[in-house]
Write a protein that holds these residues in place. Structure first.
Motif, mmCIF file in Angstrom:
data_model
loop_
_atom_site.group_PDB
_atom_site.id
_atom_site.type_symbol
_atom_site.label_atom_id
_atom_site.label_comp_id
_atom_site.label_asym_id
_atom_site.label_seq_id
_atom_site.Cartn_x
_atom_site.Cartn_y
_atom_site.Cartn_z
ATOM 1 N N HIS A 112 0.835 -1.202 0.000
ATOM 2 C CA HIS A 112 0.000 0.000 0.000
ATOM 3 C C HIS A 112 0.874 1.259 0.000
ATOM 4 O O HIS A 112 0.609 2.209 -0.732
ATOM 5 C CB HIS A 112 -0.910 0.042 1.230
ATOM 6 N N LYS A 113 1.908 1.258 0.834
ATOM 7 C CA LYS A 113 2.782 2.426 0.939
ATOM 8 C C LYS A 113 3.539 2.670 -0.357
ATOM 9 O O LYS A 113 3.677 3.813 -0.790
ATOM 10 C CB LYS A 113 3.749 2.278 2.112
ATOM 11 N N ILE B 261 3.210 6.050 -2.509
ATOM 12 C CA ILE B 261 4.349 6.916 -2.836
ATOM 13 C C ILE B 261 4.443 7.135 -4.341
ATOM 14 O O ILE B 261 4.654 8.258 -4.802
ATOM 15 C CB ILE B 261 5.658 6.332 -2.264
ATOM 16 N N ASP C 52 -1.013 10.030 9.485
ATOM 17 C CA ASP C 52 0.342 10.248 9.972
ATOM 18 C C ASP C 52 0.583 11.755 10.079
ATOM 19 O O ASP C 52 0.007 12.537 9.341
ATOM 20 C CB ASP C 52 1.318 9.614 8.970
#
Length: 181
Positions: free
Chosen positions: A18-19, A23, A81
């Motif tokens: 997912h990250k 990105i 975050d």
């Protein structure tokens, strides 16, 4: 985004995947914003023939994207975050600085007919100040509340404020249109 969506439906990826996709999408979005801004740089429109437009587009995308990301995460029940809040603050601050610089630089531009931008800017400064205030409110709300549980109402307010601010910034940009002719 579509490739990621199809991949997520078929494979149910882990958090790391997912990250990585996130990105990649952020980078592609910022590149798209940069090239959109570069498309406005043309010698026949003196007030737009500056890299400020491209830089403004990139930071507007960073600001708007961070605010929207905070809303989507809040709607999903996840906490954002702190980096999202920082992106919102940085994006809003740079957009605010650039709209002020752009207005200051454009005011003295004169075309071949002797017209100045200052004569056609109308309510530029009123609109710019309202945009800056709304962007600051949105960025502050995201920075302070995105990591808090139950932040949906605050993130919804931040999103509306950010969208209105970004529209007003674009109105400022289009309001300083002055061709060389």
């Amino acid at each position: 985004a579509i490739v990621y969506w199809i991949f997520a439906l078929a494979k149910h990826p882990e958090a790391g995947t997912h990250k990585v996709f996130g990105i990649v999408l952020i980078v592609l979005g910022l590149i798209c914003a940069l090239f959109t801004g570069l498309a406005y740089m043309m010698p026949t429109i003196a007030t737009w023939n500056s890299p400020l437009g491209a830089v403004s587009q990139v930071f507007a995308a960073l600001f708007g994207g961070a605010v929207l990301a905070a809303l989507v995460l809040a709607l999903a029940g996840a906490k954002a975050d702190k980096l999202i809040g920082v992106c919102a603050l940085v994006g809003a601050a740079v957009v605010a600085i650039l709209v002020l610089v752009q207005g200051g630089m454009a005011g003295g531009v004169v075309n071949s007919a002797g017209l100045t931008v200052a004569g056609v800017m109308g309510q530029y400064w009123v609109v710019a100040v309202i945009a800056i205030v709304l962007a600051a409110v949105a960025a502050f709300l995201v920075f302070k509340n995105a990591a808090v549980e139950g932040a949906v109402p605050m993130m919804a307010v931040a999103t509306v404020a950010a969208l209105v601010a970004l529209v007003l910034v674009r109105i400022c940009f289009y309001g300083i249109f002055l061709s060389v002719g």
